[in-house]
Write a protein that holds these residues in place. Structure first.
Motif, short mmCIF file in Angstrom:
data_model
loop_
_atom_site.label_atom_id
_atom_site.label_comp_id
_atom_site.label_asym_id
_atom_site.label_seq_id
_atom_site.Cartn_x
_atom_site.Cartn_y
_atom_site.Cartn_z
N TRP A 102 0.86 -1.18 0.00
CA TRP A 102 0.00 0.00 0.00
C TRP A 102 0.90 1.23 0.00
O TRP A 102 2.05 1.16 0.42
CB TRP A 102 -0.89 0.02 1.24
CG TRP A 102 -1.89 -1.09 1.31
CD1 TRP A 102 -1.64 -2.42 1.55
CD2 TRP A 102 -3.30 -0.97 1.13
NE1 TRP A 102 -2.80 -3.13 1.52
CE2 TRP A 102 -3.85 -2.28 1.28
CE3 TRP A 102 -4.15 0.10 0.87
CZ2 TRP A 102 -5.21 -2.53 1.17
CZ3 TRP A 102 -5.52 -0.15 0.77
CH2 TRP A 102 -6.04 -1.45 0.91
N LEU A 388 -3.79 6.15 1.80
CA LEU A 388 -3.17 4.91 1.33
C LEU A 388 -4.04 4.23 0.28
O LEU A 388 -5.24 4.06 0.47
CB LEU A 388 -2.94 3.96 2.50
CG LEU A 388 -1.82 4.35 3.47
CD1 LEU A 388 -1.79 3.40 4.65
CD2 LEU A 388 -0.47 4.36 2.76
N GLU A 390 -4.12 0.77 -2.50
CA GLU A 390 -3.56 -0.56 -2.67
C GLU A 390 -2.82 -0.64 -4.01
O GLU A 390 -3.38 -0.34 -5.06
CB GLU A 390 -4.68 -1.60 -2.65
CG GLU A 390 -4.19 -3.03 -2.63
CD GLU A 390 -5.32 -4.04 -2.55
OE1 GLU A 390 -5.07 -5.17 -2.09
OE2 GLU A 390 -6.46 -3.69 -2.96
#
Length: 438
Positions: A102, A388, A390
């Motif tokens: 991430w 954040l 992925e």
């Protein structure tokens, strides 16, 4: 013993430090190699005087991780150098990153403590990525951070990246990409255009003028090939006379003239007045000559239409590295539960635990703080923005859309726009917003 598998033609596996592999060897021996871990990339502080940083290089990093494979050539080199034992070579021959990653989206602003990249895997698969992660993110984020200050100082006037001759040939390509993320309009580097799709531009240097018998001949040759919309370099000899010749050759529709020496502010004003008097009111003025963000800001009062930036950009304008580190912040204990771990040595402390981040904003959408949750995501109070995204799941890249250059470029613009006004000051000061751990 398993046979080494072929690595990609451009394997990145040996772009690492010796001790990454000796740690793997020792961890395989102790049994810690398979222990679940969380590694985190962050900067303890910003370069002196900076108010924010800009994340760049993530796209390059994802590509490099996919090519981080040990084929026959890499295994043979490690064996010949007696770097690690046969057991470790067997492990490396089968290596493929199979964890999760991430990170902050490319182009995003960051601050001290921001978890720019979070790597979740077993120890052996995660630790070997440390040097690769840091070499890419530290370089590209330093360039993007400097570029952001430059484009901020330039306002609506475009900045042109032209620093290829002032750095390593591969660093030049990476710098052009990072500068484009942070708002630069074009680059002089053709490989950056081919590899990353960064728009390229260029005309002529002083040598082109000097190889001809006089400026008139040189200007005429350039205009014949590139058209009247080209940019003529007018400071090889006498600027005033060169501008006069340039308009005589190209006419009042000449695209631009470039100034590369002397007092650029004074010269720009004189040239603007001369161009207007010759009827070339739309001919632009491009200035170059070792510019940085402070020089660009100083030229804001002048009739300058574009800035060409080289040395200061590709060297980070005084901060050639972003100062990021890659630290183990959590691992599984003997029961399998994840526990936070942290370095506590003087001046190099870290905060343990898997991190989650959001940018706290007020009702007007202006950033107020970097909120870092430890172990679980912080609660959005209604105006916040999660940071954040992925990138990798089970070893497969799933977040490539976050590193596409047009997207990263737009993200940089919107991320910097939501920062408080103090973030855009070039004077020395603290980070624009505080970092708060929950």
């Amino acid at each position: 013993m398993s046979l080494p598998s072929p690595a990609p033609a451009s394997s990145t596996a040996l772009l690492t430090d010796h001790y990454e592999l000796t740690m793997v060897q020792a961890a395989l021996r102790s049994g810690a190699a398979s222990r679940r871990c969380v590694f985190e990339t962050f900067a303890r502080r910003l370069p002196d005087g900076r108010r924010y940083g800009v994340v760049a290089g993530t796209g390059r990093l994802l590509d490099a991780i996919e090519r981080f494979r040990f084929g026959d050539t890499q295994i043979a080199a490690l064996r010949a150098g007696k770097v690690v034992d046969d057991e470790t070579l067997d492990f490396l021959a089968d290596y493929r990153f199979e964890g999760d990653i991430w990170g902050y989206a490319e182009g995003e602003a960051y601050f001290p403590g921001s978890p720019v990249l979070v790597v979740e895997s077993d120890f052996a698969h995660g630790v070997v990525l440390e040097t690769l992660v840091l070499s890419i993110l530290n370089h590209d984020s330093a360039i993007a951070s400097a570029a952001s200050r430059m484009t901020g100082a330039a306002g609506t006037r475009p900045c042109i990246e032209m620093g290829s001759r002032r750095t390593h040939e591969e660093a030049a390509v990476a710098a052009a990409r990072a500068a484009y993320v942070a708002g630069f309009a074009t680059t002089s580097n053709l490989e950056a255009g081919r590899r990353w799709g960064v728009p390229t531009a260029g005309t002529a240097a002083h040598s082109f003028t000097l190889v001809h018998d006089d400026e008139r001949e040189a200007f005429a040759a350039q205009v014949e090939v590139l058209g009247v919309g080209t940019t003529l370099l007018v400071d090889t000899y006498d600027v005033e006379r060169a501008v006069e010749i340039a308009i005589e050759v190209a006419g009042p529709e000449l695209g631009a003239v470039r100034l590369d020496s002397g007092d650029l502010l004074v010269q720009a004003r004189e040239v603007r007045e001369q161009l207007d008097s010759l009827g070339a009111t739309k001919t632009r003025i491009v200035v170059t000559s070792d510019l940085d963000e402070f020089a660009i800001a100083g030229l804001a009062a002048g009739p300058v239409d574009a800035y060409g930036v080289g040395t200061q950009l590709v060297t980070g304008s005084g901060a050639p590295t972003a100062g990021m580190v890659y630290k183990l912040v959590a691992r599984s204990d003997e029961t399998g539960e994840m526990v936070g771990v942290a370095k506590a040595s003087k001046d190099k402390t870290s905060v343990g635990g898997r991190k989650y981040a959001l940018r706290r904003r007020n009702a007007s959408g202006i950033a107020e703080a970097e909120i870092i949750g430890i172990g679980e995501p912080p609660v959005d109070d209604g105006d916040d923005r999660a940071l954040l995204v992925e990138y990798v799941r089970g070893g497969e890249v799933v977040g490539s859309e976050h590193v596409e250059l047009p997207t990263a470029r737009d993200r940089h613009e919107s991320s910097v726009a939501e920062l408080p006004r103090a973030a855009h000051q070039l004077s020395r000061g603290e980070p624009a917003i505080p970092t708060t751990y929950l």
